[in-house]
Design an enzyme around this catalytic site. Structure first.
Site, PDB file in Angstrom:
ATOM      1  N   ASN A   1       0.806  -1.227   0.000  1.00 12.18           N
ATOM      2  CA  ASN A   1       0.000   0.000   0.000  1.00 12.18           C
ATOM      3  C   ASN A   1       0.838   1.276   0.000  1.00 12.18           C
ATOM      4  O   ASN A   1       0.278   2.376   0.082  1.00 12.18           O
ATOM      5  CB  ASN A   1      -0.972   0.009   1.191  1.00 12.18           C
ATOM      6  N   LYS A   2       2.170   1.140  -0.105  1.00  8.66           N
ATOM      7  CA  LYS A   2       3.013   2.321  -0.050  1.00  8.66           C
ATOM      8  C   LYS A   2       3.177   2.959  -1.431  1.00  8.66           C
ATOM      9  O   LYS A   2       2.740   2.424  -2.444  1.00  8.66           O
ATOM     10  CB  LYS A   2       4.386   1.958   0.539  1.00  8.66           C
TER      11      LYS A   2
END
Length: 371
Positions: free
Chosen positions: A183-184
């Site tokens: 999710n980065k």
């Protein structure tokens, strides 16, 4: 026609990167090898030539940084209650006792006005967190750390690609920890990296990363420190190399989408928007606060009904059961508690189109009325 589900985040991985992963799989060398070395070199170049070592998670980088900073049982490192629980968990992993400092309501980062008073002779390290990609004020932070002779381990898990007054996060400072979770802003599927200060031996970092093993030219080995199994694979590094090529593009797109959110969020329903920073933040997440009294569960359910994913980043960590057992209680950090109860993470990722923001804005207005 039913619209496709819009998650709060989704990685963008191109065909060139997928092909490179296939090449790595076919090469026969899939664990740590030449791709990891190339990824570390690319990260070092991005961070102004500083020494960088890759790991299998941003949690591992924080724990190793604490060990390199000689934080041990009896020490009381400081962080914020408004972060992923890993930031405090790693302190427990090395036997230290976490100390928390409430957050600034404007930035939602650790309140630097309260930091100095929390430092004691047992404080060897501070772990500030760049929440949602908005950096902590680096000048004030390091002025406090230098004056009190305390190490800084920057939890920059969310701020890769961000900057502070023109300086890339990671290019300056003490220890800097990045995460490349799915999710980065860039991903290696799972992974992280640690930027090392000049007084730390990279070889020691490498031994801590892989079971403490020291190898000698004659093929013998020794183990002289307690290490973990925290190395990154070449498969993951190949993804990271592909992602690095697109970092500037991803950051620009995120900032564009965040600007659209400010234009198109409902203005008359009590929603509190995040800090509007377009100079420093990488806009890892877009996190408004719901009006006080709103039912967050009902809001999330209403958004899901409209095909839109919503995250919660983060509940104040001192209210988790494990931390209550350590003596923390409700009311200890009221600002973090208030933000933690009202925060929602709306969709924001480079693959979104502008009309997605309109769709989210309309759904938010409807969900607020219902909640």
């Amino acid at each position: 026609m039913t619209q496709a589900f819009l998650p709060f985040t989704r990685p963008t991985i191109d065909e060139e990167t997928i092909a490179d992963v296939v090449n790595v799989l076919r090469s026969g060398w899939i664990t740590s090898g030449p791709k990891v070395q190339a990824f570390e070199a690319a990260l070092s170049g991005y961070c102004g030539g500083r020494t960088v070592r890759a790991f299998n998670s941003g949690t591992a980088t924080l724990e190793v940084a604490l060990r390199l900073a000689k934080v041990s049982p009896g020490d009381t490192p400081i962080t914020t209650p408004l972060t992923w629980v890993a930031t405090a968990n790693v302190m427990l992993e090395v036997g230290a006792t976490p100390v928390l400092v409430d957050v600034d309501p404007a930035t939602r980062n650790i309140d630097l006005d309260k930091l100095d008073a929390a430092i004691t002779p047992r404080t060897k390290a501070i772990i500030p967190v760049d929440l949602a990609g908005l950096p902590v004020d680096r000048e004030r932070l390091y002025a406090i750390a230098r004056a009190r002779n305390v190490r800084v381990i920057e939890d920059a898990a969310q701020s890769f690609g961000a900057s502070w007054h023109g300086q890339r996060i990671g290019a300056t400072g003490d220890f800097v920890s990045f995460s490349f979770h799915a999710n980065k802003n860039i991903t290696t599927t799972e992974g992280g990296a640690l930027v090392l200060p000049g007084d730390v031996d990279p070889a020691l970092c490498e031994r801590l990363r892989l079971q403490g093993v020291k190898r000698f030219p004659d093929g013998t080995m020794d183990v002289d420190v307690l290490g973990g199994k925290w190395n990154l694979t070449d498969v993951a590094a190949a993804i990271g190399l592909g992602q690095m090529k697109r970092l500037a593009e991803f950051t620009e797109r995120r900032r564009h989408l965040a600007r659209l959110y400010f234009e198109r969020m409902p203005k008359n329903l009590g929603l509190e928007l995040p800090p509007a920073d377009f100079e420093n933040s990488n806009w890892h997440m877009f996190q408004p606060l719901l009006p006080r009294g709103a039912d967050r569960g009902a809001f999330i359910a209403a958004m899901k009904e409209r095909g839109i994913g919503v995250g919660v980043h983060y509940p104040a960590l001192h209210l988790f059961s494990m931390y209550k057992k350590l003596g923390f209680k409700e009311g200890d950090f009221p600002i973090a508690e208030d933000i933690g109860r009202r925060t929602v993470t709306l969709p924001l990722f480079p693959g979104m189109v502008d009309s997605d923001v309109d769709r989210v804005g309309s759904a938010v207005a409807e969900a607020l009325i219902r909640s």
